[in-house]
Design a protein around this motif. Structure first.
Motif, PDB file in Angstrom:
ATOM      1  N   LYS A  13       1.235  -1.111   0.216  1.00  0.00           N
ATOM      2  CA  LYS A  13       0.173  -0.046  -0.120  1.00  0.00           C
ATOM      3  C   LYS A  13       0.750   1.626  -0.304  1.00  0.00           C
ATOM      4  CE  LYS A  13      -4.210  -2.327   1.306  1.00  0.00           C
ATOM      5  NZ  LYS A  13      -4.885  -2.935   1.161  1.00  0.00           N
ATOM      6  N   THR A  14       0.030   2.228   0.811  1.00  0.00           N
ATOM      7  CA  THR A  14       1.211   2.974   0.421  1.00  0.00           C
ATOM      8  C   THR A  14       2.427   3.433   1.690  1.00  0.00           C
ATOM      9  OG1 THR A  14      -0.241   4.668   2.276  1.00  0.00           O
ATOM     10  CG2 THR A  14      -0.689   4.682   0.149  1.00  0.00           C
ATOM     11  N   ALA A  15       3.565   4.198   1.593  1.00  0.00           N
ATOM     12  CA  ALA A  15       4.536   3.918   2.031  1.00  0.00           C
ATOM     13  C   ALA A  15       4.599   4.623   3.432  1.00  0.00           C
ATOM     14  CB  ALA A  15       6.293   4.611   2.366  1.00  0.00           C
ATOM     15  N   ARG A  16       5.373   3.432   5.032  1.00  0.00           N
ATOM     16  CA  ARG A  16       4.437   4.105   6.368  1.00  0.00           C
ATOM     17  C   ARG A  16       5.203   4.707   6.578  1.00  0.00           C
ATOM     18  NH1 ARG A  16       5.838  -0.436  10.825  1.00  0.00           N
ATOM     19  NH2 ARG A  16       3.559  -1.468  10.730  1.00  0.00           N
ATOM     20  N   GLN A  17       4.273   5.459   6.938  1.00  0.00           N
ATOM     21  CA  GLN A  17       4.660   6.907   7.791  1.00  0.00           C
ATOM     22  C   GLN A  17       6.087   6.602   9.196  1.00  0.00           C
ATOM     23  OE1 GLN A  17       2.414  10.012   9.165  1.00  0.00           O
ATOM     24  NE2 GLN A  17       3.640  11.866   9.532  1.00  0.00           N
ATOM     25  N   MET A  18       7.457   7.132   8.865  1.00  0.00           N
ATOM     26  CA  MET A  18       8.263   7.663  10.116  1.00  0.00           C
ATOM     27  C   MET A  18       7.871   8.312  10.926  1.00  0.00           C
ATOM     28  SD  MET A  18       9.683   4.302   9.580  1.00  0.00           S
ATOM     29  CE  MET A  18      10.559   3.417  10.452  1.00  0.00           C
ATOM     30  N   TYR A  19       8.243   8.670  12.021  1.00  0.00           N
ATOM     31  CA  TYR A  19       8.471   9.394  12.971  1.00  0.00           C
ATOM     32  C   TYR A  19       9.628   9.527  13.656  1.00  0.00           C
ATOM     33  CZ  TYR A  19       3.221   9.823  12.680  1.00  0.00           C
ATOM     34  OH  TYR A  19       2.044   9.301  12.805  1.00  0.00           O
ATOM     35  N   ASP A  20      10.732  11.231  13.533  1.00  0.00           N
ATOM     36  CA  ASP A  20      12.085  11.011  14.152  1.00  0.00           C
ATOM     37  C   ASP A  20      11.870  10.870  15.671  1.00  0.00           C
ATOM     38  OD1 ASP A  20      13.362  11.634  12.058  1.00  0.00           O
ATOM     39  OD2 ASP A  20      12.610  13.833  12.266  1.00  0.00           O
ATOM     40  N   ALA A  21      12.579  10.193  16.709  1.00  0.00           N
ATOM     41  CA  ALA A  21      12.679  10.190  18.140  1.00  0.00           C
ATOM     42  C   ALA A  21      13.781   9.979  18.596  1.00  0.00           C
ATOM     43  CB  ALA A  21      12.258   9.037  18.663  1.00  0.00           C
ATOM     44  N   VAL A  22      14.194  10.090  20.430  1.00  0.00           N
ATOM     45  CA  VAL A  22      15.646  10.395  20.502  1.00  0.00           C
ATOM     46  C   VAL A  22      15.226   8.812  21.055  1.00  0.00           C
ATOM     47  CG1 VAL A  22      16.906  11.214  22.388  1.00  0.00           C
ATOM     48  CG2 VAL A  22      16.311  12.270  20.348  1.00  0.00           C
ATOM     49  N   CYS A  23      16.448   7.847  21.579  1.00  0.00           N
ATOM     50  CA  CYS A  23      16.318   6.364  22.248  1.00  0.00           C
ATOM     51  C   CYS A  23      16.553   7.239  23.814  1.00  0.00           C
ATOM     52  CB  CYS A  23      17.375   5.285  21.291  1.00  0.00           C
ATOM     53  SG  CYS A  23      17.096   4.068  22.263  1.00  0.00           S
ATOM     54  N   ALA A  24      15.388   6.045  24.117  1.00  0.00           N
ATOM     55  CA  ALA A  24      15.839   6.692  25.729  1.00  0.00           C
ATOM     56  C   ALA A  24      17.019   5.644  26.616  1.00  0.00           C
ATOM     57  CB  ALA A  24      13.969   5.632  26.719  1.00  0.00           C
ATOM     58  N   SER A  25      17.276   4.645  25.688  1.00  0.00           N
ATOM     59  CA  SER A  25      18.688   4.127  25.995  1.00  0.00           C
ATOM     60  C   SER A  25      20.073   4.554  25.998  1.00  0.00           C
ATOM     61  CB  SER A  25      18.496   2.717  26.090  1.00  0.00           C
ATOM     62  OG  SER A  25      19.055   1.735  26.422  1.00  0.00           O
ATOM     63  N   CYS A  26      20.579   4.592  24.965  1.00  0.00           N
ATOM     64  CA  CYS A  26      21.392   5.323  23.973  1.00  0.00           C
ATOM     65  C   CYS A  26      21.419   6.964  23.534  1.00  0.00           C
ATOM     66  CB  CYS A  26      21.933   4.069  23.418  1.00  0.00           C
ATOM     67  SG  CYS A  26      21.373   3.902  20.955  1.00  0.00           S
ATOM     68  N   GLY A  27      20.979   7.234  23.190  1.00  0.00           N
ATOM     69  CA  GLY A  27      20.452   8.793  23.357  1.00  0.00           C
ATOM     70  C   GLY A  27      21.159   8.827  21.978  1.00  0.00           C
ATOM     71  N   GLN A  28      20.603   7.985  21.085  1.00  0.00           N
ATOM     72  CA  GLN A  28      20.783   8.124  20.009  1.00  0.00           C
ATOM     73  C   GLN A  28      19.588   8.818  18.631  1.00  0.00           C
ATOM     74  OE1 GLN A  28      22.524   4.293  18.236  1.00  0.00           O
ATOM     75  NE2 GLN A  28      23.143   5.526  16.556  1.00  0.00           N
ATOM     76  N   THR A  29      19.512   9.685  17.156  1.00  0.00           N
ATOM     77  CA  THR A  29      18.434   9.876  17.010  1.00  0.00           C
ATOM     78  C   THR A  29      18.022   8.361  15.997  1.00  0.00           C
ATOM     79  OG1 THR A  29      19.374  10.583  15.379  1.00  0.00           O
ATOM     80  CG2 THR A  29      18.379  11.890  16.402  1.00  0.00           C
ATOM     81  N   CYS A  30      16.340   8.133  15.971  1.00  0.00           N
ATOM     82  CA  CYS A  30      16.234   6.871  15.056  1.00  0.00           C
ATOM     83  C   CYS A  30      14.811   7.691  14.284  1.00  0.00           C
ATOM     84  CB  CYS A  30      15.948   5.892  16.238  1.00  0.00           C
ATOM     85  SG  CYS A  30      14.960   6.125  17.702  1.00  0.00           S
ATOM     86  N   GLN A  31      14.447   6.474  13.444  1.00  0.00           N
ATOM     87  CA  GLN A  31      12.768   6.544  13.434  1.00  0.00           C
ATOM     88  C   GLN A  31      12.005   5.549  13.475  1.00  0.00           C
ATOM     89  OE1 GLN A  31      13.263   7.374   8.970  1.00  0.00           O
ATOM     90  NE2 GLN A  31      12.921   9.582  10.309  1.00  0.00           N
ATOM     91  N   VAL A  32      11.002   5.525  14.153  1.00  0.00           N
ATOM     92  CA  VAL A  32       9.902   4.875  14.702  1.00  0.00           C
ATOM     93  C   VAL A  32       8.770   5.003  13.856  1.00  0.00           C
ATOM     94  CG1 VAL A  32      10.819   4.095  16.704  1.00  0.00           C
ATOM     95  CG2 VAL A  32       9.084   6.280  16.612  1.00  0.00           C
ATOM     96  N   PRO A  33       7.863   3.765  13.675  1.00  0.00           N
ATOM     97  CA  PRO A  33       6.585   3.763  12.338  1.00  0.00           C
ATOM     98  C   PRO A  33       5.215   3.725  13.674  1.00  0.00           C
ATOM     99  CG  PRO A  33       7.122   1.832  13.793  1.00  0.00           C
ATOM    100  CD  PRO A  33       8.751   2.492  14.262  1.00  0.00           C
ATOM    101  N   PHE A  34       5.440   4.975  14.151  1.00  0.00           N
ATOM    102  CA  PHE A  34       4.456   5.203  15.573  1.00  0.00           C
ATOM    103  C   PHE A  34       4.807   6.728  16.214  1.00  0.00           C
ATOM    104  CE2 PHE A  34       7.256   2.759  18.328  1.00  0.00           C
ATOM    105  CZ  PHE A  34       7.513   3.413  18.888  1.00  0.00           C
ATOM    106  N   GLN A  35       3.795   7.301  16.425  1.00  0.00           N
ATOM    107  CA  GLN A  35       3.744   9.103  16.839  1.00  0.00           C
ATOM    108  C   GLN A  35       4.287   8.139  18.472  1.00  0.00           C
ATOM    109  OE1 GLN A  35       2.442  11.894  15.303  1.00  0.00           O
ATOM    110  NE2 GLN A  35       4.256  13.098  16.992  1.00  0.00           N
ATOM    111  N   PRO A  36       5.427   8.983  18.953  1.00  0.00           N
ATOM    112  CA  PRO A  36       5.723   9.010  19.943  1.00  0.00           C
ATOM    113  C   PRO A  36       5.310  10.054  21.601  1.00  0.00           C
ATOM    114  CG  PRO A  36       8.272   9.358  18.705  1.00  0.00           C
ATOM    115  CD  PRO A  36       6.620   9.686  18.038  1.00  0.00           C
ATOM    116  N   ARG A  37       5.590   9.573  22.338  1.00  0.00           N
ATOM    117  CA  ARG A  37       4.808  10.483  23.147  1.00  0.00           C
ATOM    118  C   ARG A  37       5.864  10.421  24.122  1.00  0.00           C
ATOM    119  NH1 ARG A  37      -0.294   6.122  24.172  1.00  0.00           N
ATOM    120  NH2 ARG A  37       0.686   5.961  26.262  1.00  0.00           N
ATOM    121  N   ASP A  38       5.178  11.562  25.589  1.00  0.00           N
ATOM    122  CA  ASP A  38       6.165  12.111  26.089  1.00  0.00           C
ATOM    123  C   ASP A  38       6.100  10.860  27.670  1.00  0.00           C
ATOM    124  OD1 ASP A  38       7.872  14.621  24.846  1.00  0.00           O
ATOM    125  OD2 ASP A  38       5.535  15.255  25.406  1.00  0.00           O
TER     126      ASP A  38
END
Length: 90
Positions: free
Chosen positions: A52-77
Motif C-alpha cells: 500500500k502506501t509507504a509507512r510514515q516514520m517519526y523522528d525520536a531519541v532512544c531512551a537507552s543510548c540517546g541516538q536519534t532514530c525513526q519509529v513507525p509510530f508517533q512517540p509520546r512523552d
C-alpha cells in the motif's frame, strides 16, 4: 461447461473478460473466488508487491543510548522509545 464472463475491475472500474479457460484453470487450482482485478491492475499490483502506501516514520531519541532514530509510530512523552538495536537487546 464454462462460458466467458464479463467482470468489472475493482481498481479501475473497467470491464474485463474472465475466459472459460481461466475459469477452468481456477477450478483446477481449487480457487473459489473470481478475479476482482483486470490483467493490467493485477500486473501493477504485483509490481508494487501488493504494498500500500509507504509507512510514515517519526523522528525520536532512544531512551537507552540517546541516538536519534525513526519509529513507525508517533512517540509520546510518557513512554520511552528505543532504537532498533536497544529494542532488540531488551
Amino acid at each position: 461447461m464454462y462460458e466467458d464472463k464479463t467482470l468489472v475491475c475493482k481498481d479501475c472500474g473497467q470491464e474485463f473478460t474472465f475466459t472459460a479457460g481461466e475459469q477452468e484453470f481456477y477450478a483446477e487450482k481449487g480457487f473459489t473466488n473470481e478475479p476482482q482485478r483486470c490483467k493490467a491492475c493485477r500486473d501493477a499490483r504485483k509490481a508494487t508487491n501488493g504494498a500500500k502506501t509507504a509507512r510514515q516514520m517519526y523522528d525520536a531519541v532512544c531512551a537507552s543510548c540517546g541516538q536519534t532514530c525513526q519509529v513507525p509510530f508517533q512517540p509520546r512523552d510518557d513512554r520511552p522509545v528505543y532504537c532498533s538495536e536497544c529494542f532488540k537487546n531488551r
